[in-house]
Design a protein around this motif. Structure first.
Motif, mmCIF file in Angstrom:
data_model
loop_
_atom_site.group_PDB
_atom_site.id
_atom_site.type_symbol
_atom_site.label_atom_id
_atom_site.label_comp_id
_atom_site.label_asym_id
_atom_site.label_seq_id
_atom_site.Cartn_x
_atom_site.Cartn_y
_atom_site.Cartn_z
ATOM 1 N N SER A 56 0.833 -1.206 0.000
ATOM 2 C CA SER A 56 0.000 0.000 0.000
ATOM 3 C C SER A 56 0.869 1.258 0.000
ATOM 4 N N PRO A 57 0.309 2.391 -0.418
ATOM 5 C CA PRO A 57 1.089 3.640 -0.408
ATOM 6 C C PRO A 57 1.659 3.984 0.958
ATOM 7 N N GLY A 58 0.934 3.700 2.033
ATOM 8 C CA GLY A 58 1.439 3.988 3.375
ATOM 9 C C GLY A 58 2.656 3.167 3.725
ATOM 10 N N GLU B 292 -6.815 2.294 2.571
ATOM 11 C CA GLU B 292 -8.138 1.987 3.121
ATOM 12 C C GLU B 292 -8.544 0.553 2.785
ATOM 13 N N GLU B 293 -8.267 0.126 1.557
ATOM 14 C CA GLU B 293 -8.599 -1.245 1.146
ATOM 15 C C GLU B 293 -7.791 -2.269 1.937
ATOM 16 N N ARG B 294 -6.527 -1.974 2.141
ATOM 17 C CA ARG B 294 -5.690 -2.885 2.946
ATOM 18 C C ARG B 294 -6.254 -3.023 4.356
ATOM 19 N N VAL C 171 -9.820 -6.252 -6.076
ATOM 20 C CA VAL C 171 -8.744 -6.198 -7.071
ATOM 21 C C VAL C 171 -9.242 -6.427 -8.490
ATOM 22 N N SER C 172 -10.241 -7.254 -8.672
ATOM 23 C CA SER C 172 -10.661 -7.672 -10.019
ATOM 24 C C SER C 172 -10.834 -6.510 -10.996
ATOM 25 N N PRO C 173 -11.546 -5.433 -10.622
ATOM 26 C CA PRO C 173 -11.698 -4.335 -11.591
ATOM 27 C C PRO C 173 -10.395 -3.590 -11.884
ATOM 28 N N LYS C 174 -9.404 -3.784 -11.032
ATOM 29 C CA LYS C 174 -8.146 -3.033 -11.180
ATOM 30 C C LYS C 174 -7.133 -3.718 -12.092
ATOM 31 N N ILE C 175 -7.358 -4.972 -12.447
ATOM 32 C CA ILE C 175 -6.298 -5.759 -13.093
ATOM 33 C C ILE C 175 -5.745 -5.081 -14.355
#
Length: 357
Positions: free
Chosen positions: A23-25, A44-46, A69-73
């Motif tokens: 994650s970015p953090g 937030e997702e993590r 994740v699916s829509p992000k692939i």
């Protein structure tokens, strides 16, 4: 095909492009210095997946992760492709777990050759710490000493730009080595990032006989210098950098106030920095500093701090190297840089002809 690779193998493969899928953090806290962040989950997702894992178990957390994740692939594949042009992707997460496996699988299904770092960032961190604990520093250090504001950091940066090997520890730490070390355009780093930057810089210069470094204290902001480097500093070749008082004041004002556009915030930052050292100052000095900070008379604030706090402290420590040191005037920084290059070249020539330094 997904190929798993060790940290050492990865570091010795120049074609690899390191991709941190945490994650970015996590990435902002510490990563491999040259890595690119292509996060599988945002912060937030993590957190959502982690909460699901704790409350409902592994299977439910995996299901939630798949839905996220699916829509992000397609976007993830595009980001990795953009980040790794001219090389092959090396995917890593925290410990070589499901996140790196998922992204590597997506790339493999897209017929993209891909590497995966065994053990993830944790293995990389363990590798760096282990190497630093037993590091064999073969170079001798040319150590710049001098009062605050003489231009030591500027000299190091100019030397580095001209190809001279430099260990800029303040840059690695994101700190300028004083109570005011975080003022201005500088971001403090933690020990993890400092260790990584130091290790890779040392490796880059491992064949150099001499390296320049400033005479830093053991603690630099939030980080600690390793013991072997502190010992090498003590055994190094001391160069005392000097400059006139007025020049030093002007350089400090330029260094710490550069780019600051909010006078109120600056005033608060200066007051906060002074509060960290004021118990070491006499009451009359504290009173005058408070008055000058209230008036935003920054030149006088700097003059007081140099005269009453920094100079006496640094002069005491500098006396230990005075007798054997090379003295260098830095009122003209360009001339000081040329003088440092001459010192460096002279030492290298003597080394090349086996004449003792």
């Amino acid at each position: 095909m997904i190929r798993e690779i060790s940290v050492e193998e990865a570091l010795n493969n120049p074609r690899l492009r390191w991709v941190d899928v945490r994650s970015p953090g996590e990435f902002a806290e510490a990563t491999v210095p040259w890595a690119v962040n292509v996060p599988l989950f945002d912060d937030e997702e993590r957190a959502r997946v982690g909460t699901c894992y704790k409350q409902q178990g592994r299977e439910k957390a995996i299901q939630l992760g798949v839905r996220i994740v699916s829509p992000k692939i397609p976007s993830l594949l595009e980001q990795v492709e953009e980040a790794t042009q001219g090389g092959e992707p090396l995917i890593f997460c925290w410990r070589g777990g499901m996140r790196s496996k998922a992204v590597a699988t997506f790339l493999d299904l897209a017929d993209r050759p891909v590497y995966r770092l065994a053990g993830g960032y944790r293995a990389y961190r363990q590798y760096v710490v282990s190497r630093l604990e037993s590091y064999d520093l073969r170079a001798r250090l040319i150590v710049l000493h001098g009062l605050t504001g003489v231009g030591k950091t500027d000299i190091l940066k100019r030397l580095s730009r001209e190809g001279v090997p430099v260990l800029d520890l303040e840059e690695m730490a994101g700190h300028r080595g004083s109570a005011f070390g975080t003022l201005g355009e500088i971001r403090p780093r933690n020990q993890k990032m400092f260790d990584s930057l130091l290790f890779h810089t040392l490796e880059r210069f491992k064949d150099e006989p001499y390296l320049f470094m400033e005479a830093e204290s053991k603690r630099i902001g939030r980080v600690l210098m390793p013991d072997f480097l502190e010992e090498a500093k003590t055994a190094g070749i001391p160069v005392i950098v000097e400059a006139s008082f007025d020049v030093r004041v002007s350089r400090i004002l330029e260094t710490y106030l550069r780019g600051e556009t909010d006078p109120d915030r600056l005033q608060q930052q200066v007051a906060g920095a002074v509060s960290r050292i004021e118990r070491r100052l006499p009451p009359d000095v504290r009173k005058e500093l408070a008055l000058r900070i209230g008036e935003r008379d920054w030149r006088r604030v700097v003059e007081i701090l140099l005269e009453k706090y920094y100079d006496p402290r640094y002069l005491y420590s500098q006396e230990k190297v005075e007798g054997e040191a090379i003295h260098l005037n830095a009122d003209d920084l360009e001339a000081a840089v040329e003088a440092c290059k001459e010192i460096w070249n002279r030492l290298r020539r003597r080394t090349a002809t086996d004449i003792p330094v």
